[in-house]
Design an enzyme around this catalytic site. Structure first.
Site, PDB file in Angstrom:
ATOM      1  N   ARG A 257      48.162  33.190  37.688  1.00  0.00           N
ATOM      2  CA  ARG A 257      46.949  34.008  37.555  1.00  0.00           C
ATOM      3  C   ARG A 257      46.969  34.639  36.164  1.00  0.00           C
ATOM      4  NH1 ARG A 257      47.524  39.270  40.423  1.00  0.00           N
ATOM      5  NH2 ARG A 257      47.664  40.046  38.293  1.00  0.00           N
ATOM      6  N   HIS A 261      44.401  40.892  38.571  1.00  0.00           N
ATOM      7  CA  HIS A 261      44.050  40.483  39.940  1.00  0.00           C
ATOM      8  C   HIS A 261      42.532  40.413  40.110  1.00  0.00           C
ATOM      9  CE1 HIS A 261      43.932  40.104  44.233  1.00  0.00           C
ATOM     10  NE2 HIS A 261      43.237  41.221  44.318  1.00  0.00           N
ATOM     11  N   TYR A 270      52.263  46.139  35.479  1.00  0.00           N
ATOM     12  CA  TYR A 270      53.372  45.662  36.313  1.00  0.00           C
ATOM     13  C   TYR A 270      53.884  44.280  35.895  1.00  0.00           C
ATOM     14  CZ  TYR A 270      49.340  43.461  38.663  1.00  0.00           C
ATOM     15  OH  TYR A 270      48.196  42.757  38.931  1.00  0.00           O
TER      16      TYR A 270
HETATM   17  C1  LIG Z   1      43.888  41.305  55.255  1.00  0.00           C
HETATM   18  C2  LIG Z   1      43.877  41.840  53.846  1.00  0.00           C
HETATM   19  N1  LIG Z   1      44.881  42.636  53.431  1.00  0.00           N
HETATM   20  C3  LIG Z   1      44.889  43.122  52.175  1.00  0.00           C
HETATM   21  C4  LIG Z   1      43.853  42.822  51.323  1.00  0.00           C
HETATM   22  C5  LIG Z   1      43.864  43.343  49.891  1.00  0.00           C
HETATM   23  N2  LIG Z   1      44.147  42.190  49.011  1.00  0.00           N
HETATM   24  C6  LIG Z   1      43.171  41.535  48.374  1.00  0.00           C
HETATM   25  S1  LIG Z   1      43.746  40.215  47.543  1.00  0.00           S
HETATM   26  C7  LIG Z   1      45.328  40.524  47.988  1.00  0.00           C
HETATM   27  C8  LIG Z   1      46.473  39.641  47.527  1.00  0.00           C
HETATM   28  C9  LIG Z   1      46.245  38.204  47.791  1.00  0.00           C
HETATM   29  O1  LIG Z   1      47.251  37.472  47.159  1.00  0.00           O
HETATM   30  P1  LIG Z   1      47.248  35.915  47.189  1.00  0.00           P
HETATM   31  O2  LIG Z   1      47.093  35.423  48.591  1.00  0.00           O
HETATM   32  O3  LIG Z   1      48.455  35.461  46.459  1.00  0.00           O
HETATM   33  O4  LIG Z   1      45.902  35.517  46.408  1.00  0.00           O
HETATM   34  P2  LIG Z   1      45.550  35.760  44.865  1.00  0.00           P
HETATM   35  O5  LIG Z   1      44.895  37.107  44.760  1.00  0.00           O
HETATM   36  O6  LIG Z   1      46.791  35.676  44.076  1.00  0.00           O
HETATM   37  O7  LIG Z   1      44.569  34.679  44.537  1.00  0.00           O
HETATM   38  C10 LIG Z   1      45.398  41.647  48.806  1.00  0.00           C
HETATM   39  C11 LIG Z   1      46.647  42.180  49.379  1.00  0.00           C
HETATM   40  C12 LIG Z   1      42.798  42.023  51.802  1.00  0.00           C
HETATM   41  N3  LIG Z   1      41.777  41.670  51.048  1.00  0.00           N
HETATM   42  N4  LIG Z   1      42.844  41.535  53.066  1.00  0.00           N
END
Ligand SMILES: Cc1ncc(C[n+]2csc(CCOP(=O)(O)OP(=O)(O)O)c2C)c(N)n1
Ligand SMILES: [Mg+2]
Length: 352
Positions: A257, A261, A270
């Site tokens: 990425r 985020h 971080y």
């Molecule tokens: C059920 C849930 N828990 C927490 C969140 C907050 N949140 C949004 S994205 C994310 C991390 C996702 O990481 P990843 O699956 O690696 O996807 P990336 O963002 O790296 O594409 C979190 C914890 C959410 N959207 N839904």
């Protein structure tokens, strides 16, 4: 008592296109030069879209935005391999996959602008809506794949997920169901090394995410997620396996990425800048460009032309998205219920 090995598992890592643009011709997928250029142009278009979306967010013209920058090979390579009748289930970062699937770009701007009409996907695009709650798209995709199997249709489902999503209950339940019912589904995991501020090493103790598939009784492979040929080939093979009725495949695309985020995040708080530099050196678009150059089908003029075309498409999409009439508050009521409950009808009447 003698011990017996009951089962052994192996995870292979597939890379076809090197960072310097050299390609292993024995492994190269069967794509014509025109198709390779089309893939390159989709990746450029996605990057142009991304840069514009970040700019619009900074100007207050759309809401919080999740960029796909650096993940174009993982997304375009996989979406490009889908057949017309297959179905794609994105998470929330799959802007490049949507673009490769033929989603009108103005709808993506509408969606990120907070207008739910952006989520009304046109007939024929065969993609589901954005899923913000992490991993919730997986049980939906698995249920859809079950329907495909029950109807005996010859099509497959592709669901995207992140590395963080592999820790969610929805992921494990979906994987289990897909394995037990041998469903025609391909799970494309974009392991971009981060889940917001949680690094991959804190997400899961296993050496690969691909090996999670073995626990559910189906294949898991790992590919260089910045190598569009490796992603395309692995997805194509997994789709063909699904059409044959041979069940699911999990593909871990090792990528990065490059952006924060979302536009609400600041990853410099971080993340080690050296790590970012390292991955920028593996940029999926540069890599494919170098390959095109080696092949003798890239030139400065060609690059200028496709960059200008992408910029024009994106500008037109912004104009279209910003020109739509705002929804009236009444639409919240009328678009949700077939027969509205009396209390809501009263609320609706009080609006006028
Ligand atoms: C059920 C849930 N828990 C927490 C969140 C907050 N949140 C949004 S994205 C994310 C991390 C996702 O990481 P990843 O699956 O690696 O996807 P990336 O963002 O790296 O594409 C979190 C914890 C959410 N959207 N839904
Ligand atoms: Mg991630």
């Amino acid at each position: 008592m003698p011990r017996e090995v009951v089962k052994k598992f192996e995870v292979s890592f597939v890379k076809i296109l090197d960072e310097d643009g050299s390609c292993d011709d024995l492994l190269k997928p069967s794509l014509t030069n025109d198709q390779i250029k089309e893939i390159f142009e989709l990746m450029i278009l996605s990057r142009t879209f991304d840069d514009m979306a970040v700019k619009l967010q900074r100007e207050g013209r759309i809401g919080t935005y999740a960029s796909a920058k650096g993940q174009e090979a993982a997304q375009v390579g996989s979406a490009y391999s889908l057949g017309r009748d297959d179905w794609m289930f994105p998470a929330f970062r799959e802007n490049a996959a949507y673009i490769a699937r033929g989603m009108p770009i103005e709808l993506l701007f509408e969606y990120w602008g907070g207008d739910e009409r952006g989520n009304r996907i046109p007939e024929g695009v065969n993609a589901f809506t954005v899923a913000i709650p992490v991993a919730t798209q997986i049980p939906h995709a698995v249920g859809f794949a079950w329907g495909v199997k029950l109807k005996g249709e010859k099509k497959a489902v592709l669901v995207y997920l992140g590395d963080g999503a592999t820790s969610e209950g929805d992921f494990h339940e979906g994987m289990n169901f897909a394995g037990v019912f041998k469903l025609p589904i391909v799970l494309v995991c974009e392991n971009n090394q981060w889940a917001v501020s949680v690094p991959r090493t804190r997400q899961c103790a296993a050496e690969t995410l691909a090996q999670k598939a073995f626990g559910y009784g189906f294949d898991g492979v790992q590919v260089d997620g910045n190598d569009v040929f490796a992603v395309y080939k692995a997805t194509k093979e997994a789709l063909e396996k699904a059409y044959r009725g041979d069940g699911p495949t999990f593909i871990e695309c090792v990528t990065y990425r490059v952006s924060d985020h979302t536009t609400s995040d600041d990853a410099s708080k971080y993340r080690d800048p050296k790590e970012l530099d390292y991955w920028i050196g593996k940029d999926p678009i540069d890599r494919l460009r170098k390959y095109l150059r080696r092949l003798g089908i890239w030139s400065e003029e060609y690059e200028k032309k496709i960059q200008a075309e992408a910029a024009e498409k994106v500008r037109n999409a912004v104009e279209k998205a910003e020109a739509i009439q705002p929804l009236s508050p009444a639409d919240i009521f009328t678009s949700t219920y077939n027969e509205m409950p009396p209390r809501l009808r009263e609320e609706l009447e009080s609006l006028s």
